[in-house]
Design a protein around this motif. Structure first.
Motif, PDB file in Angstrom:
ATOM      1  N   SER A 142       0.847  -1.193   0.000  1.00 61.72           N
ATOM      2  CA  SER A 142       0.000   0.000   0.000  1.00 61.72           C
ATOM      3  C   SER A 142       0.884   1.245   0.000  1.00 61.72           C
ATOM      4  CB  SER A 142      -0.895   0.006   1.248  1.00 61.72           C
ATOM      5  OG  SER A 142      -1.609  -1.205   1.353  1.00 61.72           O
ATOM      6  N   ASP A 143       0.513   2.240  -0.817  1.00 63.94           N
ATOM      7  CA  ASP A 143       1.387   3.412  -0.912  1.00 63.94           C
ATOM      8  C   ASP A 143       0.648   4.746  -0.960  1.00 63.94           C
ATOM      9  OD1 ASP A 143       0.349   3.458  -3.479  1.00 63.94           O
ATOM     10  OD2 ASP A 143       2.259   3.062  -4.487  1.00 63.94           O
ATOM     11  N   HIS A 144      -0.652   4.754  -0.669  1.00 60.69           N
ATOM     12  CA  HIS A 144      -1.378   6.020  -0.616  1.00 60.69           C
ATOM     13  C   HIS A 144      -2.742   5.776   0.023  1.00 60.69           C
ATOM     14  CE1 HIS A 144      -2.933   4.152  -4.293  1.00 60.69           C
ATOM     15  NE2 HIS A 144      -4.012   4.900  -4.153  1.00 60.69           N
ATOM     16  N   GLY A 145      -3.341   6.871   0.484  1.00 60.99           N
ATOM     17  CA  GLY A 145      -4.654   6.771   1.092  1.00 60.99           C
ATOM     18  C   GLY A 145      -5.769   7.134   0.126  1.00 60.99           C
ATOM     19  N   TRP A 146      -7.002   7.097   0.634  1.00 65.06           N
ATOM     20  CA  TRP A 146      -8.166   7.455  -0.172  1.00 65.06           C
ATOM     21  C   TRP A 146      -8.179   8.948  -0.468  1.00 65.06           C
ATOM     22  CZ3 TRP A 146     -10.782   3.581  -2.260  1.00 65.06           C
ATOM     23  CH2 TRP A 146     -10.744   2.324  -1.629  1.00 65.06           C
ATOM     24  N   SER A 147      -8.851   9.317  -1.552  1.00 69.86           N
ATOM     25  CA  SER A 147      -8.931  10.706  -1.975  1.00 69.86           C
ATOM     26  C   SER A 147     -10.366  11.194  -1.853  1.00 69.86           C
ATOM     27  CB  SER A 147      -8.462  10.839  -3.430  1.00 69.86           C
ATOM     28  OG  SER A 147      -8.617  12.160  -3.897  1.00 69.86           O
TER      29      SER A 147
END
Length: 263
Positions: free
Chosen positions: A119-124
């Motif tokens: 995993s490398d980013h969160g929700w937008s």
């Protein structure tokens, strides 16, 4: 949901809980058809050493955690009513099948692609809000707490709360990379501000990704109200040197140090 466990809507109480991510144990097991190391045995050892939860992230390609692991761990966790079972994953891939089948204490929605290494980013927000809403509602209707994997964005916390999620899991890779450098204070301040915004919105707080024995205490001292940290890669790497039980105890010592309490 077990009534002895927090719903995620209660005020933060006590020390941060350690949830041990077992993906790397399964990854090693999958290299041979011998069934070792055992994922459920590793979970038992972690819980016996004091961990308060077990986390898995079953990806669609079953590169590490497999479907049978999720079901076997759910059965094991029923014997540990004081601990929590957290299943991570993309709710638009295979996560919801597991949520419906085993009803873990918590599901963490992570916006990863099927071919991502990790995993490398969160929700937008607001981009992801509309499609997340019905799945959050479904999981909560099943009695499962919902945590959203999020970058440290203070302004997004109101949107998360309005969507009906119970918690956010702060994606801590940027902090881990900055730890021990001249950027540490400024990066950490962003996490502190996001945590404060989340708490104002009534959200519970989790954190995870690249936390380890060197940076965990500093993070917890600076970021208020963290209820749970999920740690896998570094913890399993440390266990190769220290043994799993002693490694769990050492991470617990880091957590206690952040609260100024001896152990």
């Amino acid at each position: 949901m077990n009534p002895l466990l927090t719903t995620g809507l209660d005020p933060h109480r006590g020390l941060t809980a350690l949830s041990v991510n077992l993906n790397k144990v399964a990854l090693l097991r999958n290299t041979r058809a011998l069934g070792i190391p055992s994922v459920t045995r590793a979970a038992t050892m972690a819980l016996e050493a004091g961990a308060k939860g077990i986390t898995v992230h079953p990806r669609p390609d079953e590169r590490h955690i497999r479907a049978h692991d999720v079901h076997e761990l759910a059965a094991l966790m029923a014997q540990w009513p004081q601990a929590e079972f957290n299943i991570e994953g993309n709710p638009f891939h295979n996560l919801m099948d597991f949520v419906r089948a085993v009803r873990p204490h918590q599901c963490t929605f992570v916006p990863d692609a099927t071919d991502q290494a990790t995993s490398d980013h969160g929700w937008s927000f607001p981009h992801d809000a509309q499609r997340l809403a019905p799945l959050i509602a479904e999981a909560r209707a099943l009695g499962v707490r919902v945590s959203l994997f999020m970058d440290p964005l203070p302004d997004a916390m109101r949107a998360v709360s309005e969507l009906g999620a119970d918690r956010v899991e702060l994606y801590t890779e940027t902090y881990a990379r900055a730890h021990g450098t001249s950027q540490q204070a400024s990066v950490l301040a962003r996490f502190t501000a996001t945590a404060q915004a989340a708490l104002r919105e009534g959200l519970g707080l989790n954190a995870g990704h690249d936390l380890n024995r060197d940076n965990l205490t500093d993070f917890l001292r600076a970021v208020p109200g963290v209820q749970e940290v999920s740690i896998g890669h570094a913890l399993i790497a440390d266990a190769l040197e220290l043994g799993l039980a002693e490694t769990v105890k050492d991470y617990l010592r880091c957590i206690h140090a952040s609260a100024g309490s001896p152990r």
